[in-house]
Scaffold this motif. Structure first.
Motif, mmCIF file in Angstrom:
data_model
loop_
_atom_site.group_PDB
_atom_site.id
_atom_site.type_symbol
_atom_site.label_atom_id
_atom_site.label_comp_id
_atom_site.label_asym_id
_atom_site.label_seq_id
_atom_site.Cartn_x
_atom_site.Cartn_y
_atom_site.Cartn_z
ATOM 1 N N ALA A 65 36.576 66.044 66.129
ATOM 2 C CA ALA A 65 37.380 66.774 67.110
ATOM 3 C C ALA A 65 36.450 67.315 68.189
ATOM 4 O O ALA A 65 35.371 67.827 67.888
ATOM 5 N N VAL A 66 36.876 67.191 69.460
ATOM 6 C CA VAL A 66 36.037 67.607 70.578
ATOM 7 C C VAL A 66 36.845 68.497 71.515
ATOM 8 O O VAL A 66 37.975 68.154 71.883
ATOM 9 N N TYR A 67 36.263 69.639 71.890
ATOM 10 C CA TYR A 67 36.853 70.524 72.886
ATOM 11 C C TYR A 67 35.845 70.694 74.010
ATOM 12 O O TYR A 67 34.759 71.226 73.802
ATOM 13 N N LYS A 68 36.206 70.197 75.195
ATOM 14 C CA LYS A 68 35.302 70.280 76.346
ATOM 15 C C LYS A 68 35.484 71.627 77.022
ATOM 16 O O LYS A 68 36.504 71.911 77.631
ATOM 17 N N ASN A 69 34.459 72.477 76.915
ATOM 18 C CA ASN A 69 34.509 73.832 77.453
ATOM 19 C C ASN A 69 33.873 73.842 78.838
ATOM 20 O O ASN A 69 32.658 73.927 78.981
ATOM 21 N N GLY A 70 34.726 73.750 79.884
ATOM 22 C CA GLY A 70 34.205 73.681 81.240
ATOM 23 C C GLY A 70 34.000 72.254 81.697
ATOM 24 O O GLY A 70 34.560 71.309 81.143
ATOM 25 N N SER A 71 33.157 72.078 82.688
ATOM 26 C CA SER A 71 32.999 70.760 83.309
ATOM 27 C C SER A 71 31.860 69.940 82.713
ATOM 28 O O SER A 71 31.790 68.728 82.942
ATOM 29 N N GLU A 72 30.983 70.580 81.946
ATOM 30 C CA GLU A 72 29.815 69.880 81.422
ATOM 31 C C GLU A 72 29.984 69.565 79.939
ATOM 32 O O GLU A 72 30.359 70.426 79.158
ATOM 33 N N TRP A 73 29.625 68.338 79.575
ATOM 34 C CA TRP A 73 29.747 67.945 78.181
ATOM 35 C C TRP A 73 28.727 68.654 77.298
ATOM 36 O O TRP A 73 28.913 68.755 76.083
ATOM 37 N N ASN A 74 27.637 69.155 77.877
ATOM 38 C CA ASN A 74 26.657 69.819 77.025
ATOM 39 C C ASN A 74 27.143 71.184 76.542
ATOM 40 O O ASN A 74 26.469 71.838 75.757
ATOM 41 N N ASN A 75 28.319 71.621 77.026
ATOM 42 C CA ASN A 75 28.946 72.834 76.514
ATOM 43 C C ASN A 75 30.089 72.541 75.550
ATOM 44 O O ASN A 75 30.765 73.462 75.089
ATOM 45 N N ALA A 76 30.314 71.269 75.263
ATOM 46 C CA ALA A 76 31.451 70.892 74.417
ATOM 47 C C ALA A 76 31.261 71.377 72.984
ATOM 48 O O ALA A 76 30.136 71.417 72.456
ATOM 49 N N THR A 77 32.384 71.763 72.360
ATOM 50 C CA THR A 77 32.391 72.098 70.934
ATOM 51 C C THR A 77 32.869 70.871 70.163
ATOM 52 O O THR A 77 33.909 70.297 70.484
ATOM 53 N N ILE A 78 32.108 70.471 69.167
ATOM 54 C CA ILE A 78 32.425 69.286 68.371
ATOM 55 C C ILE A 78 32.487 69.693 66.907
ATOM 56 O O ILE A 78 31.620 70.432 66.425
ATOM 57 N N ALA A 79 33.506 69.235 66.212
ATOM 58 C CA ALA A 79 33.611 69.479 64.773
ATOM 59 C C ALA A 79 33.808 68.151 64.066
ATOM 60 O O ALA A 79 34.552 67.288 64.543
ATOM 61 N N ILE A 80 33.139 67.957 62.940
ATOM 62 C CA ILE A 80 33.335 66.750 62.143
ATOM 63 C C ILE A 80 33.791 67.138 60.745
ATOM 64 O O ILE A 80 33.343 68.125 60.174
ATOM 65 N N ALA A 81 34.734 66.368 60.223
ATOM 66 C CA ALA A 81 35.244 66.545 58.862
ATOM 67 C C ALA A 81 34.620 65.478 57.980
ATOM 68 O O ALA A 81 34.616 64.303 58.335
ATOM 69 N N THR A 82 34.087 65.880 56.830
ATOM 70 C CA THR A 82 33.403 64.932 55.952
ATOM 71 C C THR A 82 34.257 64.600 54.739
ATOM 72 O O THR A 82 34.885 65.465 54.140
ATOM 73 N N PHE A 83 34.260 63.309 54.397
ATOM 74 C CA PHE A 83 35.096 62.836 53.293
ATOM 75 C C PHE A 83 34.626 61.444 52.926
ATOM 76 O O PHE A 83 34.569 60.563 53.786
ATOM 77 N N THR A 84 34.270 61.234 51.682
ATOM 78 C CA THR A 84 33.846 59.923 51.204
ATOM 79 C C THR A 84 34.729 59.509 50.036
ATOM 80 O O THR A 84 34.979 60.292 49.142
ATOM 81 N N ASN A 85 35.192 58.271 50.074
ATOM 82 C CA ASN A 85 36.015 57.746 48.980
ATOM 83 C C ASN A 85 35.572 56.311 48.720
ATOM 84 O O ASN A 85 36.013 55.387 49.395
ATOM 85 N N ILE A 86 34.671 56.140 47.778
ATOM 86 C CA ILE A 86 34.090 54.842 47.474
ATOM 87 C C ILE A 86 34.411 54.482 46.028
ATOM 88 O O ILE A 86 34.265 55.304 45.128
ATOM 89 N N ALA A 87 34.850 53.260 45.814
ATOM 90 C CA ALA A 87 35.315 52.856 44.484
ATOM 91 C C ALA A 87 34.170 52.512 43.540
ATOM 92 O O ALA A 87 34.271 52.748 42.337
ATOM 93 N N ASP A 88 33.085 51.929 44.049
ATOM 94 C CA ASP A 88 32.047 51.422 43.155
ATOM 95 C C ASP A 88 30.657 51.708 43.727
ATOM 96 O O ASP A 88 30.247 51.052 44.684
#
Length: 201
Positions: free
Chosen positions: A15-38
């Protein structure tokens, strides 16, 4: 890169929220989830976030504590429309914070969904009070709210016996749900169109 520090852990949503006009101020969140069978692996590390466009990252300890610790699988994390507030789903929990600096709060689901495994979260692109959640398991179902999670409308009955769902919200008033079943093969399913003002089509 952040992913070099997460061996064996999948990034399930960004998920990304661009705070203002510059991407270097953007807030980024990542959700982690792994589902592997073998070999069997079904876990996550919660949420990581950056407030400087990805230059540095932090582990969201408050979120981790709010869902009870352990090895949390975070299926989805989204920013609320036109804000830096967030909603995330993990296991059978829906969590929300009105702004990024607020505390996470659990949003109770209606009775009967204690054993749901939430897999889908979609936000309205225009209305911050509208979002949908859906999940699998013994208490599989699909619900939506138009008041920010104070109340939920359950449309599971409209899905018949289909236990899994994908959701798309192209606008505030239109929702498309793909309801399907993985068993028996081949996959059986249908697309469902819903309008808030007129009910289902």
């Amino acid at each position: 890169p952040l992913t070099n520090k997460l061996p064996g852990i999948g990034v399930h949503d960004i998920a990304v929220y661009k705070n203002g006009s510059e991407w270097n101020n953007a807030t980024i969140a990542i959700a982690t989830f792994t589902n592997i069978a073998d070999p069997p692996r079904n876990y996550g590390w919660g949420i990581f976030f950056s407030t400087d466009g990805g230059a540095t990252w932090q582990f969201d300890e408050e979120f981790y504590e709010a869902i009870g610790g352990g090895a949390p699988k975070v299926s989805k994390a989204k920013f609320i429309a036109d804000t830096d507030g967030m909603i995330a789903i993990s296991g059978n929990k829906v969590l929300k914070k009105a702004t990024f600096n607020d505390q996470w709060e659990i949003i109770p689901l209606p009775p009967g969904y204690e054993e749901i495994e939430l897999t889908e979260l979609q936000m309205s692109p225009n209305d911050p009070d509208i979002f949908w959640v859906a999940g699998t398991g013994d208490d599989h179902g699909i619900l939506y709210t138009t008041d920010g999670g104070v109340t939920f409308e359950d449309i599971t009955a409209d899905m018949g016996t289909m236990p899994e769902y994908n959701i798309s919200l192209p606008s505030t008033d239109d929702v498309f749900v793909y309801a399907f079943s993985n068993t028996p093969n081949p996959v059986d399913g249908f697309i469902f169109h819903y309008e808030y003002n007129s009910g289902n089509d």
